[in-house]
Design a protein around this motif. Structure first.
Motif, PDB file in Angstrom:
ATOM      1  N   LYS A 138      39.478  48.701  42.096  1.00  0.00           N
ATOM      2  CA  LYS A 138      39.150  50.129  42.229  1.00  0.00           C
ATOM      3  C   LYS A 138      39.212  50.558  43.699  1.00  0.00           C
ATOM      4  CE  LYS A 138      34.921  52.171  42.154  1.00  0.00           C
ATOM      5  NZ  LYS A 138      33.570  52.386  41.619  1.00  0.00           N
ATOM      6  N   MET A 139      38.607  49.762  44.569  1.00  0.00           N
ATOM      7  CA  MET A 139      38.603  50.100  45.991  1.00  0.00           C
ATOM      8  C   MET A 139      40.018  50.064  46.581  1.00  0.00           C
ATOM      9  SD  MET A 139      35.109  48.143  47.040  1.00  0.00           S
ATOM     10  CE  MET A 139      35.460  48.117  48.778  1.00  0.00           C
ATOM     11  N   VAL A 149      50.056  48.286  41.729  1.00  0.00           N
ATOM     12  CA  VAL A 149      48.951  47.351  41.509  1.00  0.00           C
ATOM     13  C   VAL A 149      49.562  46.004  41.101  1.00  0.00           C
ATOM     14  CG1 VAL A 149      46.845  46.875  40.213  1.00  0.00           C
ATOM     15  CG2 VAL A 149      47.557  49.253  40.598  1.00  0.00           C
ATOM     16  N   GLY A 150      49.323  44.974  41.892  1.00  0.00           N
ATOM     17  CA  GLY A 150      49.833  43.638  41.560  1.00  0.00           C
ATOM     18  C   GLY A 150      48.984  42.998  40.468  1.00  0.00           C
ATOM     19  N   HIS A 151      49.661  42.366  39.504  1.00  0.00           N
ATOM     20  CA  HIS A 151      48.978  41.627  38.426  1.00  0.00           C
ATOM     21  C   HIS A 151      47.543  42.105  38.181  1.00  0.00           C
ATOM     22  CE1 HIS A 151      47.987  39.516  42.118  1.00  0.00           C
ATOM     23  NE2 HIS A 151      49.142  38.902  42.165  1.00  0.00           N
ATOM     24  N   LEU A 152      47.450  43.227  37.461  1.00  0.00           N
ATOM     25  CA  LEU A 152      46.190  43.970  37.289  1.00  0.00           C
ATOM     26  C   LEU A 152      44.988  43.121  36.864  1.00  0.00           C
ATOM     27  CD1 LEU A 152      44.593  46.684  36.972  1.00  0.00           C
ATOM     28  CD2 LEU A 152      45.492  46.782  34.648  1.00  0.00           C
ATOM     29  N   ALA A 176      40.656  54.896  38.684  1.00  0.00           N
ATOM     30  CA  ALA A 176      40.998  55.039  40.111  1.00  0.00           C
ATOM     31  C   ALA A 176      42.506  54.888  40.326  1.00  0.00           C
ATOM     32  CB  ALA A 176      40.235  54.016  40.942  1.00  0.00           C
ATOM     33  N   ILE A 177      43.127  53.998  39.550  1.00  0.00           N
ATOM     34  CA  ILE A 177      44.582  53.802  39.633  1.00  0.00           C
ATOM     35  C   ILE A 177      45.303  55.088  39.227  1.00  0.00           C
ATOM     36  CG2 ILE A 177      46.517  52.596  38.515  1.00  0.00           C
ATOM     37  CD1 ILE A 177      44.539  50.112  38.371  1.00  0.00           C
ATOM     38  N   MET A 182      49.073  55.566  41.170  1.00  0.00           N
ATOM     39  CA  MET A 182      49.747  54.277  41.390  1.00  0.00           C
ATOM     40  C   MET A 182      50.491  53.826  40.145  1.00  0.00           C
ATOM     41  SD  MET A 182      46.973  52.068  43.565  1.00  0.00           S
ATOM     42  CE  MET A 182      48.086  50.700  43.918  1.00  0.00           C
ATOM     43  N   VAL A 183      51.329  52.817  40.356  1.00  0.00           N
ATOM     44  CA  VAL A 183      52.120  52.199  39.290  1.00  0.00           C
ATOM     45  C   VAL A 183      51.532  50.811  39.015  1.00  0.00           C
ATOM     46  CG1 VAL A 183      54.400  51.168  38.882  1.00  0.00           C
ATOM     47  CG2 VAL A 183      54.219  53.473  39.847  1.00  0.00           C
TER      48      VAL A 183
END
Ligand SMILES: [Zn+2]
Ligand SMILES: [Zn+2]
Length: 259
Positions: A138-139, A149-152, A176-177, A182-183
């Motif tokens: 989230k941060m 976002v790498g490997h969520l 937050a994403i 973001m992707v």
């Protein structure tokens, strides 16, 4: 894989094969957009990443490869950046690359995805770990420094799962994403790890699709033979959740590609 934006190079000290080797496998398998996102330098855990003085070498090598292969494939440049606020460095955040992947591999400086330190799980409460992990995600999104976002749900890597519903644990991170536009990458790397699952898992895929968060594809290759790994499975998963486009980035601008 039509697009594969998460791949490493030997500069990080734990990947094998030349940049050419990776690109040639990608070309042969029909990839159209191939991105390198090697582990960015930082003043922590230095043995698993490139050095600051390698950055110009890395970026020049990618630029040279992009020009040389331009008629066969689009080569993109990026970094995979560990979200560890005390160690984030302007040289990386402001690098002239196409995108930055934000990843969380450490909790309280413990590399939870490193098999060498797996015994530390015995000292931890698994739900607390998941909560702390998704708080970091989230941060990372709220920092607005990263495109992907790498490997969520990397926190599942060792196949330890929370007692609480993962959807509850990840909810605020996913919000937050979305808010940060973001992707999320669909990564086949998890299939090669103890968890033997794609990142993200189905419960989180459903939330991402519902929130209409764009996706991209990633093999997270650390060896040329991993390039494009399980690309069909990633595409099928995306299609099952209603996706027909994936994201790529040029100079941090997103473009959507039909697949
Ligand atoms: Zn790595
Ligand atoms: Zn990673």
């Amino acid at each position: 894989m039509i697009a594969d934006l998460h791949n490493h190079t030997p500069l990080c000290n734990h990947a094998k094969g030349s940049i050419d080797d990776y690109i040639q496998v990608a070309v042969a398998s029909g990839t159209r957009y191939f991105g390198f996102s090697d582990h960015a330098p930082m003043a922590f855990d230095t043995q698993y990443r490139m050095r600051f003085e390698d950055m110009p070498i890395y970026e020049a090598q990618l630029k040279e490869a992009r020009d040389r292969y331009q008629n066969e494939i689009t080569v993109l440049s990026g970094y995979e950046v560990d979200f560890m606020p005390p160690y984030l460095d302007e040289r990386v955040l402001n690098a002239k690359v196409d995108y930055l992947i934000g990843s969380v591999h450490f909790l309280d400086e413990w590399g939870f995805d490193n098999p060498d330190y797996i015994q530390e799980y015995q000292n931890r409460d698994i739900d607390t770990l998941y909560r702390d992990y998704f708080e970091q995600i989230k941060m990372m999104a709220q920092s607005r420094q990263f495109q992907i976002v790498g490997h969520l749900d990397l926190i599942k890597v060792m196949d330890f799962h929370p007692k609480q519903d993962v959807r509850t644990l990840a909810k605020e991170a996913i919000k937050a994403i979305k808010k940060a536009d973001m992707v999320v990458e669909l990564s086949s790397a998890g299939l090669r790890k103890p968890v033997k699952e794609i990142y993200p898992g189905r419960a989180l895929m459903e939330m991402i699709a519902e929130a209409e968060i764009p996706i991209t594809f990633a093999s997270d290759a650390h060896h040329p033979k991993q390039v494009g790994f399980a690309g069909d499975k990633l595409r099928q998963l995306a299609q099952q959740y209603g996706y027909s486009q994936c994201a790529i980035f040029r100079e941090k601008e997103r473009e959507m590609i039909k697949f």
